[in-house]
Design an enzyme around this catalytic site. Structure first.
Site, mmCIF file in Angstrom:
data_model
loop_
_atom_site.group_PDB
_atom_site.id
_atom_site.type_symbol
_atom_site.label_atom_id
_atom_site.label_comp_id
_atom_site.label_asym_id
_atom_site.label_seq_id
_atom_site.Cartn_x
_atom_site.Cartn_y
_atom_site.Cartn_z
ATOM 1 N N LYS A 196 0.445 -0.987 -0.126
ATOM 2 C CA LYS A 196 0.080 0.179 -0.244
ATOM 3 C C LYS A 196 0.735 0.878 -0.264
ATOM 4 C CE LYS A 196 -2.163 -1.021 4.035
ATOM 5 N NZ LYS A 196 -1.371 -2.432 4.173
ATOM 6 N N ARG A 253 -8.797 1.249 9.171
ATOM 7 C CA ARG A 253 -7.966 0.149 10.105
ATOM 8 C C ARG A 253 -9.641 -0.621 10.488
ATOM 9 N NH1 ARG A 253 -2.879 1.127 9.185
ATOM 10 N NH2 ARG A 253 -1.671 -1.249 10.200
ATOM 11 N N ARG A 271 12.370 -6.101 3.829
ATOM 12 C CA ARG A 271 11.809 -4.775 3.814
ATOM 13 C C ARG A 271 12.366 -3.844 4.225
ATOM 14 N NH1 ARG A 271 5.448 -2.443 4.306
ATOM 15 N NH2 ARG A 271 5.782 -3.302 6.429
ATOM 16 N N ARG A 326 11.872 -1.933 10.010
ATOM 17 C CA ARG A 326 11.321 -0.954 11.313
ATOM 18 C C ARG A 326 10.747 -2.019 12.410
ATOM 19 N NH1 ARG A 326 5.221 -0.469 7.347
ATOM 20 N NH2 ARG A 326 4.573 -0.901 9.311
ATOM 21 N N ARG A 332 0.268 -8.838 13.803
ATOM 22 C CA ARG A 332 -0.743 -7.804 12.929
ATOM 23 C C ARG A 332 -1.443 -8.500 11.557
ATOM 24 N NH1 ARG A 332 4.550 -5.099 9.946
ATOM 25 N NH2 ARG A 332 2.793 -4.104 8.877
HETATM 26 P P1 AMP Z 1 1.319 0.818 9.447
HETATM 27 O O1 AMP Z 1 2.487 1.710 8.258
HETATM 28 O O2 AMP Z 1 0.476 1.464 8.598
HETATM 29 O O3 AMP Z 1 1.923 -0.874 8.138
HETATM 30 O O4 AMP Z 1 0.974 0.642 10.248
HETATM 31 C C1 AMP Z 1 1.964 0.377 11.469
HETATM 32 C C2 AMP Z 1 1.286 0.145 12.798
HETATM 33 O O5 AMP Z 1 0.758 1.418 13.019
HETATM 34 C C3 AMP Z 1 0.493 -0.462 12.847
HETATM 35 O O6 AMP Z 1 0.222 -2.226 12.734
HETATM 36 C C4 AMP Z 1 -0.652 -0.299 13.857
HETATM 37 O O7 AMP Z 1 -0.287 -0.161 15.237
HETATM 38 C C5 AMP Z 1 -0.965 1.413 13.792
HETATM 39 N N1 AMP Z 1 -1.346 2.469 12.662
HETATM 40 C C6 AMP Z 1 -1.307 2.252 11.866
HETATM 41 N N2 AMP Z 1 -2.907 3.066 11.206
HETATM 42 C C7 AMP Z 1 -3.293 3.087 12.443
HETATM 43 C C8 AMP Z 1 -4.730 2.983 12.451
HETATM 44 N N3 AMP Z 1 -5.255 3.525 10.900
HETATM 45 N N4 AMP Z 1 -5.740 2.010 13.051
HETATM 46 C C9 AMP Z 1 -4.859 1.824 14.893
HETATM 47 N N5 AMP Z 1 -3.410 1.581 14.238
HETATM 48 C C10 AMP Z 1 -2.988 1.671 13.061
#
Ligand code: AMP
Length: 215
Positions: free
Chosen positions: A13, A88, A127, A160, A171
């Protein structure tokens, strides 16, 4: 135009959202990037985010909603956005629909990017992300010019903290339990388009553009 890039962790994404910014001339809104920035700044809010993120758990809705509300008020997001990693949960989707409706906007397309669990784990393990500009690499499919430096800005490349196999499994469980039901919410509105998330970066960008209806 408001577009959601949807999919499990490691679906691509973030990578694809960054590629679409120029084509659509609207910003990427990534709540994950916003939370990592807050965490890097060492704020109290950033520490709260980290408690959940480092375990692979979703951050509670009420903490996320204020972030997105503030972001949507910024000038660059007035005529549309590419949402990456938001919403989410169904509650976040309902809140987003409400915030957009208040500005006479609505989600035009939800592009659902499909990848298998083994593919997700393999992608995430390889990654690397630039600490400075957020550029995303894959050591095999989209390698940086050097293992340690970003080709775009020279920043340091890091893995990360939540990109370990164990955290990715959590996740994915969070995704299946809380995030996947969002597809039902948007299917009822007739705006979900599914694309195969496996292929070259260019192939996937082309599939997404065709799903969105832009060239
Ligand atoms: P991402 O970078 O989108 O993969 O997000 C990394 C982590 O950030 C996720 O595993 C959640 O812990 C948190 N996170 C990011 N966006 C959201 C969201 N919209 N709602 C809840 N947690 C989020």
């Amino acid at each position: 135009m408001d577009v959601i890039l949807f999919g499990p962790p490691g679906a691509g994404k973030g990578t694809q959202a960054k590629r679409l910014v120029d084509a659509l001339r609207i910003p990427q809104i990534s709540t994950g990037d916003m939370m990592r920035a807050e965490r890097a700044a060492g704020t109290a809010l950033g520490k709260q985010f980290d408690d959940f993120m480092s375990k692979g758990l979703l951050v509670p809705d009420q903490l996320v909603l204020s972030l997105i509300e503030q972001r949507l008020k910024q000038a660059d997001a007035k005529s549309g956005a590419i949402f990456d990693g938001y919403p989410r949960t169904v509650a976040q989707a309902v809140a987003l629909d409400g915030m957009l409706a208040a500005q006479d906007r609505k989600i035009s397309v939800v592009v659902s990017m499909e990848v298998s669990l083994p593919e997700m784990i393999e992608r995430i393990a390889l990654r690397r992300t630039c600490e400075s500009c957020g550029h995303i690499y894959h050591l095999r499919y989209n390698p940086p010019p050097s293992q340690n430096a970003c080709g775009a800005c020279g920043g340091k490349l890091v893995q990360r903290k939540d990109d370990t196999e164990e955290v990715v499994r959590t996740r994915n469980e969070e995704y299946l339990a809380k995030t996947a039901p969002i597809l039902g919410h948007y299917s009822q509105k007739g705006v979900v388009k599914t694309v195969n998330g496996v292929g070259s970066l260019d192939e996937i960008t082309a599939r997404i553009k065709s799903a969105i209806g832009v060239s």
